[in-house]
Write an enzyme that holds these catalytic residues in place. Sequence first.
Site, short mmCIF file in Angstrom:
data_model
loop_
_atom_site.label_atom_id
_atom_site.label_comp_id
_atom_site.label_asym_id
_atom_site.label_seq_id
_atom_site.Cartn_x
_atom_site.Cartn_y
_atom_site.Cartn_z
N THR A 59 4.47 -8.48 -7.01
CA THR A 59 3.47 -9.08 -7.90
C THR A 59 4.12 -10.09 -8.85
O THR A 59 3.57 -11.17 -9.10
CB THR A 59 2.79 -7.97 -8.74
OG1 THR A 59 2.27 -7.00 -7.83
CG2 THR A 59 1.69 -8.51 -9.60
N ILE A 96 6.26 2.53 -9.93
CA ILE A 96 6.53 3.96 -10.12
C ILE A 96 7.96 4.28 -9.72
O ILE A 96 8.55 5.25 -10.20
CB ILE A 96 5.52 4.80 -9.33
CG1 ILE A 96 5.54 6.22 -9.85
CG2 ILE A 96 5.78 4.76 -7.86
CD1 ILE A 96 4.33 6.97 -9.48
N ASP A 97 8.53 3.44 -8.85
CA ASP A 97 9.88 3.73 -8.36
C ASP A 97 10.97 3.39 -9.39
O ASP A 97 12.14 3.67 -9.16
CB ASP A 97 10.16 2.93 -7.08
CG ASP A 97 9.29 3.38 -5.93
OD1 ASP A 97 8.68 4.46 -6.04
OD2 ASP A 97 9.23 2.66 -4.91
N GLY A 143 4.28 -4.81 -9.50
CA GLY A 143 5.69 -4.57 -9.25
C GLY A 143 6.46 -5.83 -8.89
O GLY A 143 6.04 -6.94 -9.23
N ASP A 144 7.56 -5.66 -8.16
CA ASP A 144 8.43 -6.80 -7.86
C ASP A 144 7.69 -7.89 -7.08
O ASP A 144 7.79 -9.08 -7.40
CB ASP A 144 9.69 -6.35 -7.13
CG ASP A 144 9.39 -5.54 -5.87
OD1 ASP A 144 8.27 -5.02 -5.75
OD2 ASP A 144 10.27 -5.44 -5.00
N GLY A 176 1.04 -0.98 -5.46
CA GLY A 176 0.65 0.43 -5.41
C GLY A 176 0.20 0.93 -6.78
O GLY A 176 0.40 0.27 -7.80
N1 LIG Z 1 7.43 -13.44 -2.64
C1 LIG Z 1 6.14 -13.39 -2.97
N2 LIG Z 1 5.49 -14.53 -3.31
C2 LIG Z 1 4.17 -14.48 -3.65
N3 LIG Z 1 3.43 -13.34 -3.67
C3 LIG Z 1 4.03 -12.21 -3.33
C4 LIG Z 1 5.42 -12.16 -2.96
N4 LIG Z 1 5.73 -10.87 -2.68
C5 LIG Z 1 4.59 -10.16 -2.85
N5 LIG Z 1 3.58 -10.94 -3.25
C6 LIG Z 1 2.20 -10.53 -3.52
O1 LIG Z 1 2.19 -9.60 -4.61
C7 LIG Z 1 1.22 -8.58 -4.38
C8 LIG Z 1 1.84 -7.23 -4.57
O2 LIG Z 1 3.04 -7.09 -3.79
P1 LIG Z 1 3.51 -5.67 -3.21
O3 LIG Z 1 2.45 -5.09 -2.34
O4 LIG Z 1 4.86 -5.84 -2.63
O5 LIG Z 1 3.51 -4.71 -4.47
P2 LIG Z 1 4.44 -4.69 -5.75
O6 LIG Z 1 3.89 -5.62 -6.77
O7 LIG Z 1 5.85 -4.91 -5.35
O8 LIG Z 1 4.18 -3.23 -6.27
P3 LIG Z 1 4.84 -1.85 -5.74
O9 LIG Z 1 5.62 -1.35 -6.90
O10 LIG Z 1 3.71 -0.98 -5.42
O11 LIG Z 1 5.69 -2.18 -4.55
C9 LIG Z 1 0.66 -8.81 -2.99
O12 LIG Z 1 -0.63 -9.38 -3.11
C10 LIG Z 1 1.63 -9.77 -2.34
O13 LIG Z 1 0.99 -10.67 -1.44
O1 LIG Z 2 1.00 3.65 0.56
P1 LIG Z 2 1.06 2.53 -0.41
O2 LIG Z 2 -0.12 2.48 -1.31
O3 LIG Z 2 1.36 1.22 0.23
O4 LIG Z 2 2.26 2.81 -1.41
C1 LIG Z 2 3.45 3.42 -1.05
C2 LIG Z 2 4.61 2.82 -1.76
O5 LIG Z 2 4.37 2.37 -3.06
C3 LIG Z 2 5.42 2.77 -3.92
O6 LIG Z 2 4.91 3.73 -4.76
C4 LIG Z 2 5.90 1.69 -4.84
O7 LIG Z 2 6.47 0.63 -4.17
C5 LIG Z 2 6.52 3.32 -3.00
O8 LIG Z 2 7.29 4.32 -3.53
C6 LIG Z 2 5.73 3.79 -1.83
O9 LIG Z 2 6.43 3.76 -0.64
MG LIG Z 3 7.34 -3.60 -4.52
#
Ligand SMILES: Nc1ncnc2c1ncn2[C@@H]1O[C@H](COP(=O)(O)OP(=O)(O)OP(=O)(O)O)[C@@H](O)[C@H]1O
Ligand SMILES: O=P(O)(O)OC[C@H]1O[C@](O)(CO)[C@@H](O)[C@@H]1O
Ligand SMILES: [Mg+2]
EC number: 2.7.1.11
Length: 554
Positions: free
Chosen positions: A200, A227-228, A197-198, A101
């Site tokens: 990623t 952001i969380d 994030g996590d 996000g």
């Molecule tokens: N366990 C994993 N192994 C490999 N890739 C992953 C894994 N979990 C998530 N990803 C990849 O990381 C990318 C981002 O993951 P996700 O959408 O969960 O956002 P995030 O990095 O956690 O950020 P946010 O803070 O918005 O949640 C996606 O392209 C997803 O496919």
């Molecule tokens: O609607 P999107 O872009 O998937 O993002 C929403 C989520 O992303 C975050 O900002 C971060 O994980 C969450 O708080 C929220 O639920």
């Molecule tokens: Mg996440």
Amino acid sequence: MESNGVSKPKIVSGGFGYVLEDVPHFTDYIPDLPTYSNPLQDNPAFSVVKQYFVHVDDSVPQKIVVHKDSPRGIHFRRAGPRQKVYFESDEVHACIVTCGGLCPGLNTVIREIVYSLYYMYGVKRVLGIDVTVLLFHQGGYRGFYARNTIALTPKVVNDIHKRGGTILGTSRGGHDTSKIVDSIQDRGINQVYIIGGDGTQKGASVIFEEIRRRGLKVVVAGIPKTIDNDIPVIDKSFGFDTAVEEAQRAINAAHVEAESIENGIGLVKLMGRYSGFIAMYATLASRDVDCCLIPESPFYLEGEGGLFEYIEKQLKENGHMVIVIAEGAGQELLSESMQSMNQQDASGNKLLQDVGLWISQNIKDYFSKQKKMTINLKYIDPTYMIRAVPSNASDNVYCTLLAQSVVHGAMAGYTGFTSGLVNGRQTYIPFYVSITYDSFHNTPKPCRYAEHALKVCVSFTQVKCECSITRGLLLDVGLQRITEKQNKVVITDRMWARLLSSTNQPSFISDKDVIEYKKEYISGGKKEEEPATQLLDDANCADVVLENKEVSCM
Ligand SMILES: Nc1ncnc2c1ncn2[C@@H]1O[C@H](COP(=O)(O)OP(=O)(O)OP(=O)(O)O)[C@@H](O)[C@H]1O
Ligand SMILES: O=P(O)(O)OC[C@H]1O[C@](O)(CO)[C@@H](O)[C@@H]1O
Ligand SMILES: [Mg+2]
């Protein structure tokens, strides 16, 4: 170094319980690499700085509040420029990708990575993994498969920090490790900067493992974004302050609306899927909020001590009230009363039901059915507004330091790490791989019994687990520092107590619940030990780190 194709954590022990959770380095798997003098030593801006280069033994403690006899505990490698680098300037071909996000500050981090590479290390080839220029918007990991990239120069990124979002685009889902590494190899990229994030960072960690398996001289470095503020270990994530500041505007509006009308209720929904940090800090900053509801603190609506009773009391006493609710709060109540959706986004994150609309309707229904009083509820949902804004001044400085640190680490040949602020110092935190090598079953599957032991003895690569399942065999353990668990508000901590005392809201938990909660989270009961809330003045106190000896997990 390898067990089942997965690298083991590098743990260095020292006197008085000192433990360094070190980061991988090229020299761990590529022999005889040449080194070069760091070009910064000829840079007039830096050469005047006394002791500009970080000492090879500098490390930063994870816990800074200690007792007389506390062991020194876990440390991370201090970030910063090293005297020797493992790349010549014209050899570097870097790329930057943003995933997950949006978050205020993404563009600032991109800008500062480009500037640091150009002006500190003379690197001229930096790519943005991005195909948003095409019809199909595919940033994030998906961008690796597309052939389009954008050349990032200081001119291109010069003023992007003034814009929200990410100029590279972002995406969820679509992580295919071998395709990504093929693409990195095909393009001749040797430094990969991954901002996210996590999810990623988990993705970055498997990319690193594959790169290492192929023996490539390619740095994989993460910059934590969320952001969380739910990433553990680091003090706080960039963009968080900006989001809290932006949330003030919504809370102010809710307060103005509520105050101006009889029995006015201003209700604001803020982001926070599993962690209520934004709601908690926005509430503490505002002082106009009468009730803050977060995912970590279950609440109930009806009856004595419930939300409806509190609302009624507030309206009778003050004539208005402001409620802040995090998007992940009360989800268990929603699924009781609505059909559970069980839907996920492309990355597998649970899609939540709209708690703001649900709670607004429930409050309205309650007061109209009870005919107790006529209320006027205004619901404000600034969810995406607080993360789509450009970063504020302090986040810009924070992003700059993060970006400079990550570039110094990459040039010094470190890899498989995330750059993060720990106790006010920039550090390199290893990714590791979330795996427990179960030598009893001879599989790399996580063994929850070993994980249990890991909770007690987190810093060693082997533990002897005495439980009946693993029967005393040695287990190799690894953990993913940055993503092993989510950072959450600890409701038995002082910060949540400060919030309760500022809003005067009910805690919604009985003394019995507190005892249970403490048993589970604090005394190592059936749930894992919860870390003290990050962002706290009383966080990061030293735990007892056990000797590297047999640990019973029963
Ligand atoms: N366990 C994993 N192994 C490999 N890739 C992953 C894994 N979990 C998530 N990803 C990849 O990381 C990318 C981002 O993951 P996700 O959408 O969960 O956002 P995030 O990095 O956690 O950020 P946010 O803070 O918005 O949640 C996606 O392209 C997803 O496919
Ligand atoms: O609607 P999107 O872009 O998937 O993002 C929403 C989520 O992303 C975050 O900002 C971060 O994980 C969450 O708080 C929220 O639920
Ligand atoms: Mg996440």
